[in-house]
Design an enzyme around this catalytic site. Structure first.
Site, PDB file in Angstrom:
ATOM      1  N   HIS A   1      -6.591  -3.670   9.792  1.00 23.83           N
ATOM      2  CA  HIS A   1      -7.798  -4.457   9.528  1.00 23.83           C
ATOM      3  C   HIS A   1      -8.576  -4.578  10.836  1.00 23.83           C
ATOM      4  O   HIS A   1      -8.453  -5.564  11.559  1.00 23.83           O
ATOM      5  CB  HIS A   1      -7.415  -5.834   8.970  1.00 23.83           C
ATOM      6  CG  HIS A   1      -6.746  -5.771   7.628  1.00 23.83           C
ATOM      7  ND1 HIS A   1      -6.216  -6.871   7.005  1.00 23.83           N
ATOM      8  CD2 HIS A   1      -6.538  -4.729   6.780  1.00 23.83           C
ATOM      9  CE1 HIS A   1      -5.702  -6.508   5.830  1.00 23.83           C
ATOM     10  NE2 HIS A   1      -5.881  -5.222   5.675  1.00 23.83           N
TER      11      HIS A   1
ATOM     12  N   HIS B   1      -2.553   1.876   8.362  1.00 26.81           N
ATOM     13  CA  HIS B   1      -3.663   1.082   7.822  1.00 26.81           C
ATOM     14  C   HIS B   1      -3.787  -0.199   8.635  1.00 26.81           C
ATOM     15  O   HIS B   1      -2.784  -0.888   8.852  1.00 26.81           O
ATOM     16  CB  HIS B   1      -3.398   0.759   6.350  1.00 26.81           C
ATOM     17  CG  HIS B   1      -4.288  -0.293   5.781  1.00 26.81           C
ATOM     18  ND1 HIS B   1      -5.659  -0.190   5.782  1.00 26.81           N
ATOM     19  CD2 HIS B   1      -4.013  -1.489   5.196  1.00 26.81           C
ATOM     20  CE1 HIS B   1      -6.187  -1.266   5.223  1.00 26.81           C
ATOM     21  NE2 HIS B   1      -5.209  -2.080   4.856  1.00 26.81           N
TER      22      HIS B   1
ATOM     23  N   GLU C   1     -16.532  10.320  23.799  1.00 26.87           N
ATOM     24  CA  GLU C   1     -15.279  11.007  23.447  1.00 26.87           C
ATOM     25  C   GLU C   1     -15.078  11.145  21.931  1.00 26.87           C
ATOM     26  O   GLU C   1     -14.230  11.922  21.494  1.00 26.87           O
ATOM     27  CB  GLU C   1     -14.079  10.243  24.015  1.00 26.87           C
ATOM     28  CG  GLU C   1     -14.033  10.189  25.528  1.00 26.87           C
ATOM     29  CD  GLU C   1     -13.447  11.465  26.138  1.00 26.87           C
ATOM     30  OE1 GLU C   1     -12.373  11.874  25.700  1.00 26.87           O
ATOM     31  OE2 GLU C   1     -14.087  12.039  27.031  1.00 26.87           O
TER      32      GLU C   1
ATOM     33  N   GLU D   1       0.828  -1.217   0.000  1.00 28.01           N
ATOM     34  CA  GLU D   1       0.000   0.000   0.000  1.00 28.01           C
ATOM     35  C   GLU D   1       0.858   1.262   0.000  1.00 28.01           C
ATOM     36  O   GLU D   1       0.361   2.344   0.302  1.00 28.01           O
ATOM     37  CB  GLU D   1      -0.953   0.017   1.208  1.00 28.01           C
ATOM     38  CG  GLU D   1      -1.903  -1.166   1.313  1.00 28.01           C
ATOM     39  CD  GLU D   1      -2.908  -1.280   0.177  1.00 28.01           C
ATOM     40  OE1 GLU D   1      -2.918  -0.419  -0.721  1.00 28.01           O
ATOM     41  OE2 GLU D   1      -3.657  -2.273   0.175  1.00 28.01           O
TER      42      GLU D   1
ATOM     43  N   HIS E   1     -12.674  -3.917   4.162  1.00 29.43           N
ATOM     44  CA  HIS E   1     -11.211  -4.081   4.193  1.00 29.43           C
ATOM     45  C   HIS E   1     -10.576  -3.541   5.482  1.00 29.43           C
ATOM     46  O   HIS E   1      -9.856  -4.264   6.156  1.00 29.43           O
ATOM     47  CB  HIS E   1     -10.606  -3.409   2.951  1.00 29.43           C
ATOM     48  CG  HIS E   1      -9.134  -3.597   2.802  1.00 29.43           C
ATOM     49  ND1 HIS E   1      -8.504  -3.737   1.591  1.00 29.43           N
ATOM     50  CD2 HIS E   1      -8.136  -3.664   3.730  1.00 29.43           C
ATOM     51  CE1 HIS E   1      -7.203  -3.899   1.774  1.00 29.43           C
ATOM     52  NE2 HIS E   1      -6.961  -3.854   3.065  1.00 29.43           N
TER      53      HIS E   1
HETATM   54  O1  2HA Z   1      -0.455  -5.308   3.781  1.00 29.48           O
HETATM   55  O2  2HA Z   1      -3.298  -4.752   4.413  1.00 29.48           O
HETATM   56  O3  2HA Z   1      -4.135  -3.691   2.166  1.00 29.48           O
HETATM   57  C1  2HA Z   1      -1.585  -6.010   3.468  1.00 29.48           C
HETATM   58  C2  2HA Z   1      -2.737  -5.099   3.411  1.00 29.48           C
HETATM   59  C3  2HA Z   1      -3.123  -4.613   2.100  1.00 29.48           C
HETATM   60 ZN    ZN Z   2      -5.220  -4.017   4.106  1.00 26.66          ZN
END
Ligand code: 2HA
Ligand code: ZN
Length: 273
Positions: A142, A140, A170, A116, A211
């Protein structure tokens, strides 16, 4: 100084591990990048080598030329970062044209920065511009409950921002600007990078449908805190829905306005009724 003793490297490693421990990073899920300060680069420079090739990104940013980023490695697991940072994270330098990177430290057993990286890079570019250089972190993850909500809520900035604000008192203080939402897209490429960075012109956080979540901030604490706060709010909403009776009462729009007034923050008014 050994590069692994440099405070910014230690802080980066700690954040990776915190995310792993909270369940945000199954397998190779998620990625983290940090735009280094010149004095941090200076502390690490003895460990750098400049013999690796430049790699074009497919995206370009004028305001990130010659910057250095710490990045997690593509296909590497967050849970391994703390055990062998030199094999799972790297430092990349950006070239004079602002369109290519090369690894100057790390990923010693091979590899490239996160898949990414184009999204991170474009997000850094717009956040640098929007905050006059104050923002340095793109993260980022998950986050399971937030991902769950992308199956049941309308995929709009307004719907997600309202539900999250209402799910913990909050929240409107932590992200008064709300969150943006990117519809489902193929990850890793220039298209999702551009869609996300467009939202990042206005938002500190962008949900990726089905995602995960992208967060931006000035430092590791604030950025991790934003990720954690949003995911916790999503989790509270999921738990409330899981009771099976629907939502009987919530924080009203006037309550939200009252919080904003007392805490001196500006809520995005078009998200309120
Ligand atoms: O690195 O999260 O979006 C793996 C991911 C891709
Ligand atoms: Zn991801």
């Amino acid at each position: 100084m050994n590069i692994l003793d440099v405070p910014v490297i230690k802080d980066f490693i700690r954040m990776c591990n915190d995310g792993w421990e909270l369940g945000y990073h199954e397998r190779n899920g998620g990625n983290l990048t940090y735009r280094m300060r010149p004095e941090e680069v200076a502390l690490c420079k003895d460990a750098f080598t400049y013999d690796k090739p430049w790699v074009k990104m497919g995206v370009q940013a004028e305001n990130l030329k010659n910057e250095y980023f710490i990045a997690t490695g593509s296909g590497k697991f967050f849970r391994n970062v703390i055990l062998a940072p030199q094999d799972n994270i790297c430092i990349v330098e950006i070239n004079d044209a602002g369109d290519s990177w090369r690894i100057v430290w790390g990923l010693e057993k091979g590899g490239v920065p996160t898949s990414e990286f184009p999204s991170h890079f474009m997000n850094h570019s717009v956040r640098v511009k929007a905050t006059d250089g104050a923002y340095r972190v793109i993260y980022h993850a998950h986050t399971p409950s937030l991902i769950a909500l992308t199956y049941v809520l309308p995929l709009t900035n307004r719907d997600f921002s309202r539900v999250l604000w209402q799910s913990a008192t909050e929240c409107p203080v932590v992200f008064p600007g709300g969150v943006g939402v990117v519809p489902w897209m193929v990850p890793g490429g220039a298209d999702i990078a551009l869609a996300t960075s467009k939202l990042m012109e206005e938002f500190d956080a962008a949900v990726w449908a089905h995602h995960g979540l992208f967060c931006s901030g000035p430092d590791f604490d604030i950025t991790f805190g934003l990720m954690h706060t949003i995911e916790k709010a999503a989790d509270i909403y999921v738990r409330a829905l899981s009771c099976g009776q629907g939502i009987r009462q919530t924080i009203s729009d006037d309550n939200l306005r009252a919080i904003a007034k007392d805490f001196g923050v500006q809520l995005r008014e078009e998200f309120l009724d």
